[in-house]
Design a protein around this motif. Structure first.
Motif, PDB file in Angstrom:
ATOM      1  N   CYS A 110     -16.237 -12.119  12.520  1.00 28.97           N
ATOM      2  CA  CYS A 110     -15.243 -11.710  11.491  1.00 28.97           C
ATOM      3  C   CYS A 110     -16.065  -9.383  11.129  1.00 28.97           C
ATOM      4  O   CYS A 110     -15.518  -8.847  11.197  1.00 28.97           O
ATOM      5  CB  CYS A 110     -15.558 -11.827  10.009  1.00 28.97           C
ATOM      6  SG  CYS A 110     -15.498 -11.336   8.392  1.00 28.97           S
ATOM      7  N   ALA A 111     -16.710  -9.168  11.815  1.00 26.42           N
ATOM      8  CA  ALA A 111     -17.224  -8.558  11.339  1.00 26.42           C
ATOM      9  C   ALA A 111     -16.969  -7.380  12.564  1.00 26.42           C
ATOM     10  O   ALA A 111     -16.993  -6.011  12.019  1.00 26.42           O
ATOM     11  CB  ALA A 111     -19.720  -8.498  12.023  1.00 26.42           C
ATOM     12  N   TYR A 112     -16.868  -7.622  13.960  1.00 29.67           N
ATOM     13  CA  TYR A 112     -16.153  -6.927  14.685  1.00 29.67           C
ATOM     14  C   TYR A 112     -15.221  -5.925  14.062  1.00 29.67           C
ATOM     15  O   TYR A 112     -15.165  -4.478  13.860  1.00 29.67           O
ATOM     16  CB  TYR A 112     -16.451  -7.094  15.886  1.00 29.67           C
ATOM     17  CG  TYR A 112     -15.446  -6.316  17.073  1.00 29.67           C
ATOM     18  CD1 TYR A 112     -15.734  -5.242  17.712  1.00 29.67           C
ATOM     19  CD2 TYR A 112     -13.676  -6.475  17.409  1.00 29.67           C
ATOM     20  CE1 TYR A 112     -15.142  -4.104  18.577  1.00 29.67           C
ATOM     21  CE2 TYR A 112     -13.153  -6.138  18.441  1.00 29.67           C
ATOM     22  CZ  TYR A 112     -14.035  -4.455  18.633  1.00 29.67           C
ATOM     23  OH  TYR A 112     -13.202  -3.999  19.689  1.00 29.67           O
ATOM     24  N   LEU A 114     -13.976  -5.743  11.421  1.00 33.30           N
ATOM     25  CA  LEU A 114     -14.421  -4.961   9.890  1.00 33.30           C
ATOM     26  C   LEU A 114     -15.255  -3.354  10.248  1.00 33.30           C
ATOM     27  O   LEU A 114     -15.794  -3.176   8.851  1.00 33.30           O
ATOM     28  CB  LEU A 114     -14.872  -6.123   8.980  1.00 33.30           C
ATOM     29  CG  LEU A 114     -14.418  -6.881   8.367  1.00 33.30           C
ATOM     30  CD1 LEU A 114     -15.514  -7.831   7.346  1.00 33.30           C
ATOM     31  CD2 LEU A 114     -13.116  -6.387   7.601  1.00 33.30           C
ATOM     32  N   SER A 115     -15.829  -2.984  11.190  1.00 38.83           N
ATOM     33  CA  SER A 115     -17.265  -2.765  11.729  1.00 38.83           C
ATOM     34  C   SER A 115     -15.725  -0.801  12.750  1.00 38.83           C
ATOM     35  O   SER A 115     -16.037   0.309  12.704  1.00 38.83           O
ATOM     36  CB  SER A 115     -18.268  -2.592  12.543  1.00 38.83           C
ATOM     37  OG  SER A 115     -17.233  -2.884  14.336  1.00 38.83           O
ATOM     38  N   ARG A 122      -9.750  -2.486   6.448  1.00 37.14           N
ATOM     39  CA  ARG A 122     -10.637  -2.973   6.434  1.00 37.14           C
ATOM     40  C   ARG A 122     -11.723  -3.315   5.465  1.00 37.14           C
ATOM     41  O   ARG A 122     -12.773  -3.874   4.752  1.00 37.14           O
ATOM     42  CB  ARG A 122     -11.643  -2.538   8.035  1.00 37.14           C
ATOM     43  CG  ARG A 122     -12.112  -1.079   7.697  1.00 37.14           C
ATOM     44  CD  ARG A 122     -12.242  -0.856   9.006  1.00 37.14           C
ATOM     45  NE  ARG A 122     -13.278   1.459   9.014  1.00 37.14           N
ATOM     46  CZ  ARG A 122     -14.101   1.740   8.641  1.00 37.14           C
ATOM     47  NH1 ARG A 122     -14.774   0.764   8.417  1.00 37.14           N
ATOM     48  NH2 ARG A 122     -14.480   2.726   8.112  1.00 37.14           N
ATOM     49  N   SER A 126     -13.126  -5.541   3.570  1.00 38.10           N
ATOM     50  CA  SER A 126     -14.841  -5.903   3.011  1.00 38.10           C
ATOM     51  C   SER A 126     -14.986  -6.749   1.409  1.00 38.10           C
ATOM     52  O   SER A 126     -15.822  -7.103   1.295  1.00 38.10           O
ATOM     53  CB  SER A 126     -15.115  -4.665   3.010  1.00 38.10           C
ATOM     54  OG  SER A 126     -15.151  -4.497   5.022  1.00 38.10           O
ATOM     55  N   ARG A 173     -21.826  -5.872  10.363  1.00 36.05           N
ATOM     56  CA  ARG A 173     -21.118  -5.106  10.636  1.00 36.05           C
ATOM     57  C   ARG A 173     -21.409  -3.799  10.100  1.00 36.05           C
ATOM     58  O   ARG A 173     -21.079  -3.088  11.411  1.00 36.05           O
ATOM     59  CB  ARG A 173     -19.990  -5.241   9.278  1.00 36.05           C
ATOM     60  CG  ARG A 173     -19.175  -4.003   9.414  1.00 36.05           C
ATOM     61  CD  ARG A 173     -17.839  -4.020   7.931  1.00 36.05           C
ATOM     62  NE  ARG A 173     -19.280  -3.333   6.843  1.00 36.05           N
ATOM     63  CZ  ARG A 173     -19.162  -2.752   6.265  1.00 36.05           C
ATOM     64  NH1 ARG A 173     -18.654  -2.794   5.496  1.00 36.05           N
ATOM     65  NH2 ARG A 173     -20.579  -2.185   5.315  1.00 36.05           N
ATOM     66  N   THR A 174     -22.998  -3.739   9.612  1.00 37.74           N
ATOM     67  CA  THR A 174     -23.356  -2.494   9.582  1.00 37.74           C
ATOM     68  C   THR A 174     -24.050  -2.349  11.080  1.00 37.74           C
ATOM     69  O   THR A 174     -24.125  -1.445  11.063  1.00 37.74           O
ATOM     70  CB  THR A 174     -24.251  -2.757   8.222  1.00 37.74           C
ATOM     71  OG1 THR A 174     -23.613  -2.954   6.731  1.00 37.74           O
ATOM     72  CG2 THR A 174     -25.213  -1.311   8.521  1.00 37.74           C
ATOM     73  N   SER A 177     -21.130  -1.155  13.601  1.00 33.26           N
ATOM     74  CA  SER A 177     -21.088   0.419  13.122  1.00 33.26           C
ATOM     75  C   SER A 177     -21.422   1.752  14.004  1.00 33.26           C
ATOM     76  O   SER A 177     -21.187   2.295  13.950  1.00 33.26           O
ATOM     77  CB  SER A 177     -19.996   0.536  11.840  1.00 33.26           C
ATOM     78  OG  SER A 177     -21.185   0.315  10.970  1.00 33.26           O
TER      79      SER A 177
END
Length: 309
Positions: A110-112, A114-115, A122, A126, A173-174, A177
């Motif tokens: 899920c995080a990939y 969104l980054s 995204r 988010s 996610r942070t 990125s």
């Protein structure tokens, strides 16, 4: 090497000399209050460990403080001979290992996306994901969903409802990125690597610090989880260790006939008190053993993943 060490010592000495009196007082107060807080946390832990290795009568009469009185390991023998405790251990390890694996896979998948800046939706996703962290349907809708899916009184009821944490998704996610440059993705795309190939070949290996942090977060959460078991589980053989521990510490539901060598102990109350402290020590060991393996990645992963992205 010796020059660098001496240079560092000179810099530290100059910093101490340049520190004002107020800074020194402030630093002293910080260390003073942290030391007091450390002792407030440490002393009860030492007492629990000492009581778990003490004679039951010494525990009942209050003779134990920071050192075992009448040293013995009968409490630990009783712990591992009690069927519900050993079954609870096995269940907790099952929930923790399988649940953590599912949590890590779901969180990173899920995080990939969104980054990725080229993923147009995204920001909307988010916001929707963060909305679920602030507002939830509550316990009754959750129970209805779990019940309609046929997960009540099954092992999956301890794993699937908490398969992903929104907060951990935002941290991951942070981290992705801010730590993995977009130029690396462009270079891999030129070489013919697909987005999923980039995820598994580049993002996953480079995300070891944040994965270590997530393993600790999710693992401790699964190990300490008891509320979902209290709501969704009915069969005692499916209970995790924390629910068994709750029965011993709070409800005092323990059958002394199921404990081997119960007559070797002075009384049933002594056995219960001894079991309380012994189970607390044994239940804390997996988390204490897990932390050293992820400690080297913990600070890096938390600091990089906590930056605003």
């Amino acid at each position: 090497m010796f020059r660098s060490i001496s240079a560092k010592s000179k810099v530290n000495k100059s910093r101490r000399m340049n520190a004002s009196c107020g800074d020194r007082v402030f630093t002293f107060l910080i260390y003073f209050f942290l030391s007091i807080f450390f002792l407030l946390v440490l002393l009860p832990l030492i007492y629990v460990v000492a009581a778990s290795f003490s004679d039951p009568q010494a525990v009942i009469t209050g003779k134990v403080f920071l050192w075992p009185v009448g040293f013995n390991i009968r409490g630990y023998r009783a712990v591992f001979s009690y069927h519900r405790i050993t079954q609870g251990f096995a269940n907790s390890f099952y929930y923790m290992i399988l649940g953590t694996i599912i949590n890590i896979v779901m969180t990173m998948l899920c995080a990939y996306p969104l980054s990725r800046p080229e993923f147009k939706a995204r920001r909307i996703l988010s916001v929707l994901i963060l909305f679920t962290m602030i507002f939830s349907g509550g316990l009754i809708p959750l129970y209805i969903v779990v019940n309609r899916l046929g997960l009540v009184d099954t092992r999956w009821a301890m794993i699937l409802p908490s398969a992903m944490s929104v907060w951990n998704v935002m941290i991951a996610r942070t981290y992705i990125s801010s730590s993995i440059p977009n130029e690396l993705y462009e270079a891999s795309e030129i070489d013919g690597c697909s987005p999923m190939g980039f995820f598994f070949r580049m993002v996953w290996p480079l995300s070891k610090p944040i994965i270590a942090v997530l393993v600790l977060y999710y693992g401790v959460g699964h190990w300490n989880s008891y509320f979902n078991a209290l709501i969704f589980l009915r069969t005692p053989d499916l209970f995790p260790l924390q629910l068994v521990l709750r029965d011993i510490l709070v409800v005092n539901k323990i059958d002394p006939t199921l404990i081997s060598s119960a007559e070797a102990l002075a009384a049933r109350q002594g056995m219960q008190d001894l079991l309380k402290y012994s189970v607390i020590v044994v239940a804390s060991l997996p988390v204490l053993l897990l932390y050293p393996f992820v400690q080297k990645h913990f600070v890096k992963g938390v600091m990089l993943g906590s930056l605003k992205g």
